[in-house]
Scaffold this motif. Structure first.
Motif, mmCIF file in Angstrom:
data_model
loop_
_atom_site.group_PDB
_atom_site.id
_atom_site.type_symbol
_atom_site.label_atom_id
_atom_site.label_comp_id
_atom_site.label_asym_id
_atom_site.label_seq_id
_atom_site.Cartn_x
_atom_site.Cartn_y
_atom_site.Cartn_z
ATOM 1 N N ALA A 185 0.813 -1.216 0.000
ATOM 2 C CA ALA A 185 0.000 0.000 0.000
ATOM 3 C C ALA A 185 0.850 1.271 0.000
ATOM 4 C CB ALA A 185 -0.947 0.002 1.192
ATOM 5 N N ILE A 186 1.916 1.303 0.766
ATOM 6 C CA ILE A 186 2.721 2.525 0.878
ATOM 7 C C ILE A 186 3.382 2.893 -0.457
ATOM 8 C CG2 ILE A 186 4.728 3.561 2.024
ATOM 9 C CD1 ILE A 186 2.201 3.566 3.731
ATOM 10 N N PRO A 187 4.071 1.968 -1.153
ATOM 11 C CA PRO A 187 4.631 2.356 -2.456
ATOM 12 C C PRO A 187 3.557 2.722 -3.481
ATOM 13 C CG PRO A 187 5.553 0.255 -1.731
ATOM 14 C CD PRO A 187 4.504 0.635 -0.754
ATOM 15 N N ILE A 188 2.431 2.017 -3.447
ATOM 16 C CA ILE A 188 1.342 2.339 -4.369
ATOM 17 C C ILE A 188 0.782 3.716 -4.046
ATOM 18 C CG2 ILE A 188 -1.019 1.703 -5.011
ATOM 19 C CD1 ILE A 188 -0.152 -1.244 -4.691
ATOM 20 N N LEU A 189 0.613 4.004 -2.770
ATOM 21 C CA LEU A 189 0.096 5.295 -2.330
ATOM 22 C C LEU A 189 1.039 6.430 -2.706
ATOM 23 C CD1 LEU A 189 -2.407 6.198 -0.803
ATOM 24 C CD2 LEU A 189 -1.120 6.005 1.300
ATOM 25 N N ARG A 190 2.338 6.194 -2.558
ATOM 26 C CA ARG A 190 3.334 7.204 -2.933
ATOM 27 C C ARG A 190 3.199 7.552 -4.418
ATOM 28 N NH1 ARG A 190 7.981 4.542 -1.820
ATOM 29 N NH2 ARG A 190 7.778 5.080 0.375
ATOM 30 N N THR A 191 3.092 6.533 -5.244
ATOM 31 C CA THR A 191 2.940 6.742 -6.688
ATOM 32 C C THR A 191 1.623 7.437 -7.000
ATOM 33 O OG1 THR A 191 4.252 4.761 -7.096
ATOM 34 C CG2 THR A 191 2.917 5.569 -8.916
ATOM 35 N N TYR A 192 0.565 7.019 -6.334
ATOM 36 C CA TYR A 192 -0.759 7.601 -6.551
ATOM 37 C C TYR A 192 -0.762 9.095 -6.249
ATOM 38 C CZ TYR A 192 -5.655 8.679 -5.603
ATOM 39 O OH TYR A 192 -6.898 9.268 -5.573
ATOM 40 N N PHE A 193 -0.230 9.491 -5.087
ATOM 41 C CA PHE A 193 -0.201 10.900 -4.732
ATOM 42 C C PHE A 193 0.681 11.701 -5.685
ATOM 43 C CE2 PHE A 193 -1.295 9.790 -0.106
ATOM 44 C CZ PHE A 193 -2.639 10.012 -0.329
ATOM 45 N N LEU A 194 1.786 11.133 -6.104
ATOM 46 C CA LEU A 194 2.674 11.808 -7.045
ATOM 47 C C LEU A 194 1.979 12.034 -8.393
ATOM 48 C CD1 LEU A 194 5.566 12.875 -7.455
ATOM 49 C CD2 LEU A 194 6.163 10.621 -8.296
ATOM 50 N N VAL A 195 1.324 11.018 -8.901
ATOM 51 C CA VAL A 195 0.636 11.137 -10.195
ATOM 52 C C VAL A 195 -0.566 12.068 -10.082
ATOM 53 C CG1 VAL A 195 -0.711 9.837 -11.894
ATOM 54 C CG2 VAL A 195 1.443 8.916 -11.062
ATOM 55 N N LEU A 196 -1.352 11.935 -9.020
ATOM 56 C CA LEU A 196 -2.539 12.771 -8.856
ATOM 57 C C LEU A 196 -2.165 14.246 -8.692
ATOM 58 C CD1 LEU A 196 -5.638 12.519 -8.596
ATOM 59 C CD2 LEU A 196 -5.302 12.501 -6.125
ATOM 60 N N GLY A 197 -1.181 14.514 -7.841
ATOM 61 C CA GLY A 197 -0.736 15.895 -7.657
ATOM 62 C C GLY A 197 -0.099 16.459 -8.915
#
Length: 91
Positions: A25-37
């Motif tokens: 979850a943490i690496p996926i979340l990091r990527t998600y926030f980076l792409v979304l932002g």
């Protein structure tokens, strides 16, 4: 609209990984926030470069809200003791 549907489905899946306390979850979340932002920032910069002539106020507010959402949740996942206790590390 198709892109926002994709964001909605991706948001659900990322939330599911976090809710299930999956170690990925943490690496996926990091990527998600980076792409979304990045997506929100890119679109705001594009609209600003065009002089905001082609944008409605609701479109601008949607991208601003998305950018603020990504920023605040990133800070939470970076600093939270609860996240560290649950996942063994922060974002």
């Amino acid at each position: 609209m198709l892109l926002f549907g994709g964001i909605m489905v991706t948001s659900f899946l990322v939330g599911l990984f976090v809710w299930m306390e999956d170690p990925r979850a943490i690496p996926i979340l990091r990527t998600y926030f980076l792409v979304l932002g990045g997506f929100a920032l890119f679109n705001l910069a594009f609209l600003a470069g065009a002089g905001f002539e082609r944008a409605t106020i609701s479109e601008i507010l949607a991208y601003l809200r998305m950018l603020i959402f990504a920023g605040l949740w990133t800070l939470y996942f970076l600093k939270s003791a609860r996240v560290r206790a649950t996942f063994g590390r922060n974002l």
